[in-house]
Scaffold this motif. Structure first.
Motif, PDB file in Angstrom:
ATOM      1  N   LEU A 198      -3.277  11.725  -0.802  1.00  0.00           N
ATOM      2  CA  LEU A 198      -2.755  10.538  -0.125  1.00  0.00           C
ATOM      3  C   LEU A 198      -2.882  10.695   1.377  1.00  0.00           C
ATOM      4  O   LEU A 198      -2.380  11.670   1.945  1.00  0.00           O
ATOM      5  CB  LEU A 198      -1.296  10.317  -0.547  1.00  0.00           C
ATOM      6  N   TYR A 199      -3.588   9.757   2.019  1.00  0.00           N
ATOM      7  CA  TYR A 199      -3.818   9.817   3.463  1.00  0.00           C
ATOM      8  C   TYR A 199      -2.968   8.772   4.165  1.00  0.00           C
ATOM      9  O   TYR A 199      -2.924   7.606   3.750  1.00  0.00           O
ATOM     10  CB  TYR A 199      -5.286   9.528   3.783  1.00  0.00           C
ATOM     11  N   ASP A 200      -2.278   9.158   5.227  1.00  0.00           N
ATOM     12  CA  ASP A 200      -1.543   8.168   6.009  1.00  0.00           C
ATOM     13  C   ASP A 200      -1.485   8.605   7.462  1.00  0.00           C
ATOM     14  O   ASP A 200      -1.349   9.788   7.765  1.00  0.00           O
ATOM     15  CB  ASP A 200      -0.118   7.972   5.470  1.00  0.00           C
ATOM     16  N   ALA A 201      -1.568   7.615   8.371  1.00  0.00           N
ATOM     17  CA  ALA A 201      -1.591   7.923   9.795  1.00  0.00           C
ATOM     18  C   ALA A 201      -0.228   8.358  10.324  1.00  0.00           C
ATOM     19  O   ALA A 201      -0.140   9.010  11.360  1.00  0.00           O
ATOM     20  CB  ALA A 201      -2.081   6.702  10.573  1.00  0.00           C
ATOM     21  N   GLN A 202       0.830   7.948   9.584  1.00  0.00           N
ATOM     22  CA  GLN A 202       2.173   8.276  10.072  1.00  0.00           C
ATOM     23  C   GLN A 202       2.595   9.677   9.630  1.00  0.00           C
ATOM     24  O   GLN A 202       1.951  10.304   8.794  1.00  0.00           O
ATOM     25  CB  GLN A 202       3.175   7.239   9.554  1.00  0.00           C
ATOM     26  N   ALA A 203       3.746  10.094  10.189  1.00  0.00           N
ATOM     27  CA  ALA A 203       4.224  11.446   9.890  1.00  0.00           C
ATOM     28  C   ALA A 203       4.897  11.546   8.523  1.00  0.00           C
ATOM     29  O   ALA A 203       5.077  12.635   7.976  1.00  0.00           O
ATOM     30  CB  ALA A 203       5.196  11.897  10.976  1.00  0.00           C
ATOM     31  N   LYS A 204       5.285  10.382   7.987  1.00  0.00           N
ATOM     32  CA  LYS A 204       5.952  10.367   6.685  1.00  0.00           C
ATOM     33  C   LYS A 204       5.411   9.217   5.849  1.00  0.00           C
ATOM     34  O   LYS A 204       4.839   8.261   6.398  1.00  0.00           O
ATOM     35  CB  LYS A 204       7.466  10.167   6.868  1.00  0.00           C
ATOM     36  N   GLY A 205       5.642   9.274   4.555  1.00  0.00           N
ATOM     37  CA  GLY A 205       5.152   8.223   3.674  1.00  0.00           C
ATOM     38  C   GLY A 205       6.033   6.980   3.717  1.00  0.00           C
ATOM     39  O   GLY A 205       7.145   6.996   4.225  1.00  0.00           O
ATOM     40  N   GLY A 206       5.498   5.901   3.154  1.00  0.00           N
ATOM     41  CA  GLY A 206       6.290   4.663   3.047  1.00  0.00           C
ATOM     42  C   GLY A 206       5.596   3.462   3.650  1.00  0.00           C
ATOM     43  O   GLY A 206       5.900   2.331   3.302  1.00  0.00           O
ATOM     44  N   GLY A 207       4.650   3.712   4.570  1.00  0.00           N
ATOM     45  CA  GLY A 207       3.929   2.596   5.182  1.00  0.00           C
ATOM     46  C   GLY A 207       4.878   1.640   5.889  1.00  0.00           C
ATOM     47  O   GLY A 207       5.789   2.068   6.581  1.00  0.00           O
ATOM     48  N   PHE A 208       4.652   0.334   5.671  1.00  0.00           N
ATOM     49  CA  PHE A 208       5.487  -0.673   6.331  1.00  0.00           C
ATOM     50  C   PHE A 208       6.953  -0.601   5.910  1.00  0.00           C
ATOM     51  O   PHE A 208       7.823  -1.054   6.638  1.00  0.00           O
ATOM     52  CB  PHE A 208       4.932  -2.073   6.027  1.00  0.00           C
ATOM     53  N   MET A 209       7.222  -0.035   4.722  1.00  0.00           N
ATOM     54  CA  MET A 209       8.619   0.083   4.296  1.00  0.00           C
ATOM     55  C   MET A 209       9.385   0.927   5.307  1.00  0.00           C
ATOM     56  O   MET A 209      10.559   0.726   5.548  1.00  0.00           O
ATOM     57  CB  MET A 209       8.734   0.724   2.913  1.00  0.00           C
ATOM     58  N   ALA A 229      -0.284  15.180  -0.019  1.00  0.00           N
ATOM     59  CA  ALA A 229      -0.187  14.185   1.047  1.00  0.00           C
ATOM     60  C   ALA A 229      -0.820  14.720   2.328  1.00  0.00           C
ATOM     61  O   ALA A 229      -0.593  15.863   2.708  1.00  0.00           O
ATOM     62  CB  ALA A 229       1.280  13.830   1.283  1.00  0.00           C
ATOM     63  N   ARG A 230      -1.646  13.875   2.949  1.00  0.00           N
ATOM     64  CA  ARG A 230      -2.248  14.223   4.235  1.00  0.00           C
ATOM     65  C   ARG A 230      -1.681  13.252   5.275  1.00  0.00           C
ATOM     66  O   ARG A 230      -2.280  12.220   5.560  1.00  0.00           O
ATOM     67  CB  ARG A 230      -3.774  14.063   4.177  1.00  0.00           C
ATOM     68  N   PHE A 231      -0.488  13.587   5.807  1.00  0.00           N
ATOM     69  CA  PHE A 231       0.115  12.718   6.808  1.00  0.00           C
ATOM     70  C   PHE A 231      -0.495  12.992   8.175  1.00  0.00           C
ATOM     71  O   PHE A 231      -1.219  13.979   8.364  1.00  0.00           O
ATOM     72  CB  PHE A 231       1.638  12.900   6.834  1.00  0.00           C
ATOM     73  N   ASP A 232      -0.149  12.094   9.141  1.00  0.00           N
ATOM     74  CA  ASP A 232      -0.710  12.196  10.495  1.00  0.00           C
ATOM     75  C   ASP A 232      -2.239  12.238  10.455  1.00  0.00           C
ATOM     76  O   ASP A 232      -2.879  12.865  11.307  1.00  0.00           O
ATOM     77  CB  ASP A 232      -0.179  13.464  11.213  1.00  0.00           C
ATOM     78  N   THR A 233      -2.791  11.627   9.431  1.00  0.00           N
ATOM     79  CA  THR A 233      -4.255  11.639   9.297  1.00  0.00           C
ATOM     80  C   THR A 233      -4.735  10.202   9.216  1.00  0.00           C
ATOM     81  O   THR A 233      -4.570   9.536   8.196  1.00  0.00           O
ATOM     82  CB  THR A 233      -4.678  12.391   8.007  1.00  0.00           C
ATOM     83  N   TYR A 234      -5.277   9.686  10.318  1.00  0.00           N
ATOM     84  CA  TYR A 234      -5.785   8.318  10.295  1.00  0.00           C
ATOM     85  C   TYR A 234      -7.205   8.345   9.744  1.00  0.00           C
ATOM     86  O   TYR A 234      -8.076   9.041  10.258  1.00  0.00           O
ATOM     87  CB  TYR A 234      -5.767   7.718  11.717  1.00  0.00           C
ATOM     88  N   VAL A 235      -7.404   7.617   8.669  1.00  0.00           N
ATOM     89  CA  VAL A 235      -8.752   7.554   8.082  1.00  0.00           C
ATOM     90  C   VAL A 235      -9.563   6.557   8.895  1.00  0.00           C
ATOM     91  O   VAL A 235      -9.230   5.372   8.945  1.00  0.00           O
ATOM     92  CB  VAL A 235      -8.669   7.124   6.607  1.00  0.00           C
ATOM     93  N   ASP A 236     -10.606   7.037   9.565  1.00  0.00           N
ATOM     94  CA  ASP A 236     -11.395   6.102  10.379  1.00  0.00           C
ATOM     95  C   ASP A 236     -12.777   5.861   9.795  1.00  0.00           C
ATOM     96  O   ASP A 236     -13.594   5.166  10.387  1.00  0.00           O
ATOM     97  CB  ASP A 236     -11.483   6.592  11.832  1.00  0.00           C
ATOM     98  N   SER A 237     -13.032   6.416   8.605  1.00  0.00           N
ATOM     99  CA  SER A 237     -14.335   6.165   7.996  1.00  0.00           C
ATOM    100  C   SER A 237     -14.241   6.266   6.478  1.00  0.00           C
ATOM    101  O   SER A 237     -13.889   7.305   5.921  1.00  0.00           O
ATOM    102  CB  SER A 237     -15.355   7.191   8.500  1.00  0.00           C
ATOM    103  N   MET A 238     -14.535   5.175   5.836  1.00  0.00           N
ATOM    104  CA  MET A 238     -14.588   5.186   4.375  1.00  0.00           C
ATOM    105  C   MET A 238     -15.692   6.122   3.900  1.00  0.00           C
ATOM    106  O   MET A 238     -15.546   6.831   2.906  1.00  0.00           O
ATOM    107  CB  MET A 238     -14.834   3.754   3.864  1.00  0.00           C
TER     108      MET A 238
END
Lengths: 349, 638
Positions: free
Chosen positions: B177-188, B216-225
Motif C-alpha cells: 500500500l502506497y500513500d504520500a501521507q505519514a499515516k493511512g486513511g487518505g481523506f478520512m 504499507a509504504r507511507f510518505d511515498t508519493y507515487v509519481d509514475s504508474m
C-alpha cells in the motif's frame, strides 16, 4: 402474542365527511381465535360506521354473552357499550332505545345468545320493532364451550367430534321475516363487499334491522363435513350484490337499465339490489320466505337484502313517545306541575 | 367476446377489458380459453425467490452502497451484543467507528420509520454505539492467509484501498500500500477534522486492516504508474481519490490575495498534519458542501471569530448534509446564500474583503435551476482570509498514457462499471478515483467489488461472473403467536445526540463535538427500528381468505382483490399505492379467484397479519442478504 395494536396508521388514510379515518372507529385488539369470522364482522361494522360518517359518540353497542358478544370490544372504541346477561341484550336495547331515541344502536349476538337462551327476548324485539341493528354472528356451534352443535346448526352438518347433527336448524332469517321484522338480511363474514352496505342500510333503517351473518368458527367448525366452514359457505353461496347510497351522497354508480332494483329507505337513502337479482322484490314478505326456502332446498345460502318494509314505524313512534330523548328533557317537561294535572283532569270530566 | 387484448371477456358488450368501464348486466369472465393467452396484463405472482425482492423491502440496507445489514446490527445493539453488532458492520463496511461519525447516511432518508412518523431511526449514530461499546474484538478478526504468491499494489491509503486490502489479505495476497501521507486513511484523515472524527478512532480501524500483514509504504508519493508496473505486480489497484480542490483562478485580485486565499482541501490537510495552526479573525468560506462546513468549523477553532459561509446556491439546495449545516449554524457561523463571488478586494497589496453578486434561483418546468442576478448592488464582506471549498476534481498526472490506462474527456479513467477494471486488464480503480468524488461508504462498496475482480483476475477466471449474494430466509416463529424479535413497534421519537459544551469545543480543535448515545438512549433508539428484514411471507395455497390479516393490519397494507395491470391495481387498494418505488407483493390466484396484494410501502413488520392468520399462510421470516466478498464468510456472527 400482541395485546396492543400499534398506533401507527397509513399516513394517507382517507377521511370521511367528519374528518375521521377508519382508525378512529377501531376498538381494542381482538382476543378471539385467529381467523374467526367474527373479527371480519367487527371490521365490517367499523368500515360501515366510517363510510356512513357516524359520530362514534352517537353509537351504542349492546351484546349478550358468547364469542359473538365479546365483539363490541373490538370495534368502535369511542362509542357507548353495554355487555348484558346471556340472551337478555334485547331488554337492554329496548330500554336504551326508549330512553334515548337519538343514538344508533348496534346489537351483536350469536346463534346461542339469540336462538337458544335469548329466543324469548329476540322474538319480542322483532314484534316491537325496536329501532336498532341486530347482527347475529352465526357459526352453528358453541365455540366458547368447545364447539357443540348450536340451535342453528344445519341438519347433517358434521361436528368436529365427527357426529352429524340430527336436528333441523332454526333459520333466524325466515323466523324474522315470519315474525314481521321490517328489515331482514343475510350475509357472509367473508363477503365484506356485501356485508358493509347491508350494515350501512340497516343502520339507516327506521326500525328493527336484522342481519344473520354466516361467520365460520375457525377452531371448531371449519372442517370437512361442516356446512358453516369457509370452504362450504363459499361453495354454496348465492349472493345478491348490494350497494348502499346514503341520502347525502350523489348517486355515482351507473346501472344499466333493468339490472338493478332500487329500494328507498325512510330517510331517503337508497339500497340497490344488483345484477341478476334485479327482479327480486324485497318488499314481498311471502316472496322472501319462498326464496329463502327454495335456496335451502337447493343447498344454496341466499345472501343479500331479503326483506324490507320502507314504511316501518319503530317502537318510539308506535307508542307516541316524546320526540326528544329523556336526557334532553328538563324538570319542567318531566314534571309539568299541578296546573297541567288540573287541565288533564279537567279534560276528563 | 374477448377484446383480444387482456384477460377479460364479456357478454352484452362489444369488448370487455381493463380499460372498459364495467356496467351492470355485463357478465365478465376471467380465464376463458380465449383470454388464456392474453394473461400478460395481469400482475404475475411476485417472485420472492429473487433475492432482490426482499432486499428492496429492507430500505436502509438497499439504500446503503455496501448493503450493510442494518436491522440485524440494530437488534444486536438492543440485545447488548455490541461486539457482534460491530463485527456485522465491520464485515460489510470495514470502518464502523469512522462511518458511525461521518457517513453520508443514504440509509436514513430511506428508513421506513420516516414514512410512518416524523423521523427515521438514527442508524448512523447506532453504528457508532456498536463501535464505542464493543469489547476488544481483535481476536475475532481474520488474519492474513498463507501466501499465495501473488503481489498486489494499492495506490493511495484511503477507504477504497484499505477495503481491497482487508478483503484480499485472508486469501494470501501480498499487499503493498502506497500513500504520500505519514499515516493511512487518505481523506478520512486529512479532510475530516478531528472534532468530528478523533484520530484514535481512525488509527484503531485503519490498524485492524494494516495489521493483516499489509506492507504499507507511507510518505511515498507515487509519481509514475510505469514505475509501479515495472515492479511486476499481479494487479494494481488505484484508490488515489479526487485530490485536487477547485480554485477560482480568474477572479479579479486572486493572485495578489494569494497569501490569504487557501484551497479548502489543502488547508484542512495542513491543519490535520499541524502545518497550519492559526487563521485570521475574519474568514469567508466559499462553497456549500461538507468540505465548506468542515472549513468554517475548523476556522472557528483556529482563531476565526467572524466566520461566514457564502454560497452561490439557495440554502436548501446546498450539497452539505442537513445535519452538517445545522452543526455550523450551531457554532455561530452564518450561511449567506444566493451570493456569487465576483472580486477579491485588495488595499495596499493586502486582502480586505470580497464582493459578491446577488442572485435568485429560477427553476424551469423540468426543475433545472438557473441563478439569475437580482440587479442589486454587489455586496461587500470584509475578511482577512478566504477558504475556497467549491468542489474537488480527479487528477492523474502520474499515470502515463502509454501504460494503456485510458481516460475519458472529463479526465476520468475508462472503466467497466461492474468489474472496475480499466482498459489495462491488470489495473483496477475504486473510490473517488473511479467515478469522481462520492463518499466513504461508496468507496468501501467499490473496494469490495474491486477485490473480487482482482481475485478473479489473478486466478484466471471470468471477471463478469460475479458471485451471487449470500441469502437466507428463516421463520421467526417461536410458539403459536410468538416471534423471536420485538415485533411491536415502539412509539418513541428519535433521540438527539448530546453535544460537547460549545465554548470548550471551540477552544480545542481535537475535542469531539458529538458525544454519542449512552447505552440507555441507544436501547430506546434501537427499539425504534421496525425490523424490515423480518419479511411478511405469504403462501397462497394455505390461505382461506378469512380477511383476518386485512382487518388487523394497522397500516392497511393488505388487500384481497381481483388481479389486474399494476397501474390499475395500485389505484384499487384500500389506500392507493402512490409510491412506484415501493413494490406490490402479489400472490397467485386464491380460491375465490382474487389475489392477495400487499403494498410494501408502510408495512410495520409488526407480525400481526401472521399472528391473526389461522392457517399460517403468513409467516414472519428473517431475510439476510450479504454481498459476497472476495473472502466469503469473513465473520461468523450468530
Amino acid at each position: 402474542m400482541s395485546f396492543i395494536k400499534p398506533k401507527f396508521r397509513h399516513p394517507r388514510l382517507p377521511t370521511n365527511a367528519l374528518g375521521f379515518t377508519v382508525a378512529d372507529y377501531d376498538g381494542a385488539i381482538s382476543t378471539l381465535c385467529a381467523g374467526c369470522g367474527h373479527d371480519s364482522i367487527s371490521a365490517a361494522i367499523r368500515n360501515a360506521c366510517f363510510k356512513s360518517a357516524l359520530e362514534p359518540h352517537r353509537i351504542a353497542k349492546v351484546s349478550g354473552i358468547g364469542c359473538s358478544s365479546k365483539m363490541p370490544t373490538y370495534f368502535l372504541g369511542r362509542s357507548h357499550g353495554f355487555n348484558s346477561v346471556h340472551g337478555r341484550m334485547p331488554s337492554v336495547a329496548t330500554g336504551a332505545s326508549l330512553a334515548n331515541r337519538n343514538l344508533t344502536y348496534i346489537g351483536v349476538s350469536g346463534d346461542g345468545d339469540t336462538a337458544s337462551i335469548g329466543m324469548g327476548q329476540f322474538i319480542h324485539l322483532i314484534r316491537r320493532n325496536v329501532n336498532m341493528t341486530y347482527i347475529v354472528a352465526n357459526n352453528g356451534c358453541y365455540g366458547l364451550t368447545k364447539g357443540q352443535d348450536s340451535a342453528t346448526a344445519d341438519l347433517g352438518s358434521v361436528s368436529k367430534g365427527g357426529a352429524a347433527n340430527p336436528f333441523d336448524g332454526i333459520d333466524l332469517a325466515s323466523l324474522a321475516v315470519l315474525q314481521g321484522a321490517s328489515f331482514v338480511a343475510r350475509s357472509f363474514s367473508g363477503d365484506k363487499d356485501q356485508l358493509e352496505p347491508l350494515i350501512r342500510a340497516a343502520m339507516a333503517h327506521d326500525g328493527f334491522a336484522f342481519i344473520d351473518v354466516v361467520s365460520p368458527c375457525v377452531t371448531f367448525n371449519n372442517h370437512a363435513g361442516s356446512t358453516r366452514s369457509y370452504g362450504s359457505t363459499r361453495d354454496h353461496l348465492d349472493a345478491m350484490p348490494v350497494d348502499f347510497v346514503p341520502v347525502r351522497e350523489e348517486i355515482r354508480a351507473e346501472y344499466a337499465e333493468g339490472t338493478s332494483h332500487a329500494v328507498t329507505l325512510h330517510d331517503g337513502s337508497v339500497i340497490h339490489l344488483l345484477k341478476a337479482d334485479a327482479g327480486y322484490a324485497a318488499d314481498d314478505r311471502t316472496g322472501a320466505l319462498t326464496a329463502i326456502r327454495s335456496a335451502q332446498q337447493d343447498r344454496r345460502i341466499l345472501t343479500g337484502l331479503l326483506f324490507l318494509d320502507p314504511n316501518s314505524r319503530d317502537l318510539n313512534d308506535t307508542l307516541e313517545l316524546a320526540s326528544r330523548p329523556l336526557n334532553e328533557l328538563g324538570k319542567d317537561e318531566l314534571c309539568p306541575g299541578s296546573k297541567m294535572l288540573d287541565s288533564i283532569n279537567e279534560g276528563l270530566r | 367476446m374477448p377484446c383480444n387484448f387482456c384477460i377479460l371477456s364479456a357478454t352484452a358488450m362489444d369488448s370487455g377489458c381493463a380499460l372498459t368501464k364495467t356496467s351492470l348486466g355485463m357478465d365478465v369472465y376471467r380465464r376463458t380459453l380465449d383470454s388464456w393467452f392474453m394473461r400478460g396484463v395481469e400482475l404475475k405472482p411476485t417472485n420472492t425467490g429473487d433475492p432482490e425482492y426482499f432486499h428492496k423491502v429492507v430500505d436502509c440496507q438497499y439504500a446503503c452502497p455496501a448493503h450493510t445489514p442494518v436491522p440485524q446490527y440494530i437488534r444486536l445493539i438492543a440485545q447488548q451484543r455490541y461486539s457482534d453488532a460491530y463485527l456485522v458492520n465491520w464485515e460489510s463496511n470495514v470502518f464502523p467507528g469512522i462511518l458511525g461519525r461521518t457517513c453520508d447516511r443514504p440509509c436514513e432518508p430511506a428508513c421506513r420509520r420516516g414514512r410512518v412518523e416524523e423521523e427515521p431511526v438514527a442508524i448512523c449514530r447506532l453504528k457508532r454505539v456498536a463501535a464505542d461499546f464493543k469489547d476488544d474484538i481483535t481476536p475475532r478478526l481474520p488474519k492474513a492467509g498463507p501466501g499465495n504468491g501473488k503481489k498486489i499494489a494499492l495506490i493511495g491509503g484511503g477507504p477504497a484501498s484499505l477495503t481491497v486490502a482487508r478483503d484480499l489479505a485472508p486469501l494470501g495476497y501480498e499487499l503493498h500500500l502506497y500513500d504520500a501521507q505519514a499515516k493511512g486513511g487518505g481523506f478520512m484523515r486529512s479532510e475530516i477534522p478531528s472534532f468530528r472524527l478523533p484520530e484514535k478512532v481512525l488509527d484503531e480501524e485503519i490498524g485492524y486492516v494494516l495489521d493483516m500483514g499489509i506492507k504499507a509504504r507511507f510518505d511515498t508519493y507515487v509519481d509514475s504508474m510505469q514505475a509501479i508496473l515495472d515492479k511486476h505486480y499481479d494487479a494494481v489497484f488505484v484508490g488515489s481519490g479526487a485530490p485536487r480542490g477547485r480554485n477560482l483562478p480568474d477572479l479579479s485580485g486572486r493572485d495578489t490575495a494569494d497569501a490569504n486565499v487557501h484551497i479548502g482541501l489543502d488547508w484542512l490537510a495542513n491543519v490535520a498534519f499541524e502545518h497550519v495552526k492559526t487563521i485570521g479573525k475574519r474568514v469567508i468560506v466559499l462553497g456549500g458542501g461538507n468540505t465548506a462546513m468542515d472549513c468554517c468549523r475548523t476556522s472557528r477553532r483556529l482563531g476565526g471569530q467572524d466566520v461566514k459561509v457564502i454560497v452561490r446556491s439557495p440554502f436548501e439546495d446546498m450539497k452539505a448534509s442537513p445535519w452538517e449545516k445545522e452543526d455550523a449554524l450551531h457554532e455561530g457561523i452564518p450561511i449567506i446564500d444566493n451570493h456569487v463571488p465576483r472580486t477579491f478586494v485588495i488595499e495596499d497589496g493586502k486582502l480586505t474583503g470580497m464582493t459578491f453578486e446577488k442572485v435568485k434561483p429560477v427553476y424551469d418546468k423540468d426543475g433545472h435551476r438557473e441563478l439569475v442576478p437580482t440587479g442589486e448592488e454587489p455586496a461587500f464582506y470584509p475578511c482577512d482570509d478566504v477558504l475556497i471549498a467549491i468542489g474537488q476534481q480527479n487528477a492523474f498526472p502520474w499515470i502515463e498514457r502509454s501504460t494503456g490506462v485510458n481516460f475519458d474527456a472529463h479526465g476520468l479513467p475508462v472503466l467497466n462499471k461492474v468489474t472496475l477494471q480499466s482498459t489495462r486488464p491488470d489495473v483496477f480503480f475504486g473510490g473517488d478515483a473511479a467515478f469522481g468524488p462520492e463518499n466513504i461508504i461508496t468507496a468501501v462498496a467499490q473496494g469490495h467489488q474491486a477485490a473480487i475482480s482482482i481475485d478473479l483476475y489473478c486466478t484466471g477466471k471470468d471477471l463478469t461472473a460475479r458471485p451471487a449474494p449470500d441469502v437466507t430466509l428463516v421463520s421467526q416463529k417461536m410458539g403459536i403467536h410468538e416471534w423471536s424479535y420485538d415485533s411491536a413497534p415502539t412509539e418513541d421519537l428519535r433521540l438527539t445526540v448530546p453535544l460537547a459544551d460549545l465554548d470548550r469545543a471551540l477552544e480545542d480543535r481535537k475535542l469531539e463535538v458529538e458525544l454519542g448515545f449512552d447505552l440507555d438512549a441507544a436501547f430506546v433508539e434501537a427499539e425504534r427500528c421496525l425490523n424490515c428484514d423480518v419479511q411478511t411471507v405469504f403462501t397462497a395455497d394455505t390461505c382461506i381468505e378469512c380477511d383476518a390479516c386485512t382487518d388487523i393490519c394497522p397500516t392497511s397494507c393488505i388487500n384481497f382483490i381481483a388481479n389486474g395491470p399494476e397501474d390499475d391495481l395500485r389505484t384499487r387498494l384500500a389506500v392507493p399505492a402512490i409510491e412506484p418505488e415501493q413494490a406490490l407483493y402479489v400472490s397467485g390466484p386464491l380460491e375465490t379467484g382474487r389475489v392477495m396484494v400487499k403494498d410494501e410501502d408502510v408495512c410495520l413488520h409488526c407480525g400481526l397479519c401472521a399472528e391473526r392468520c389461522p392457517t399460517a399462510a403468513w409467516d414472519m421470516m428473517r431475510f439476510t442478504y450479504s454481498v459476497t466478498k472476495a473472502t466469503p464468510n469473513l465473520m461468523e456472527v450468530g
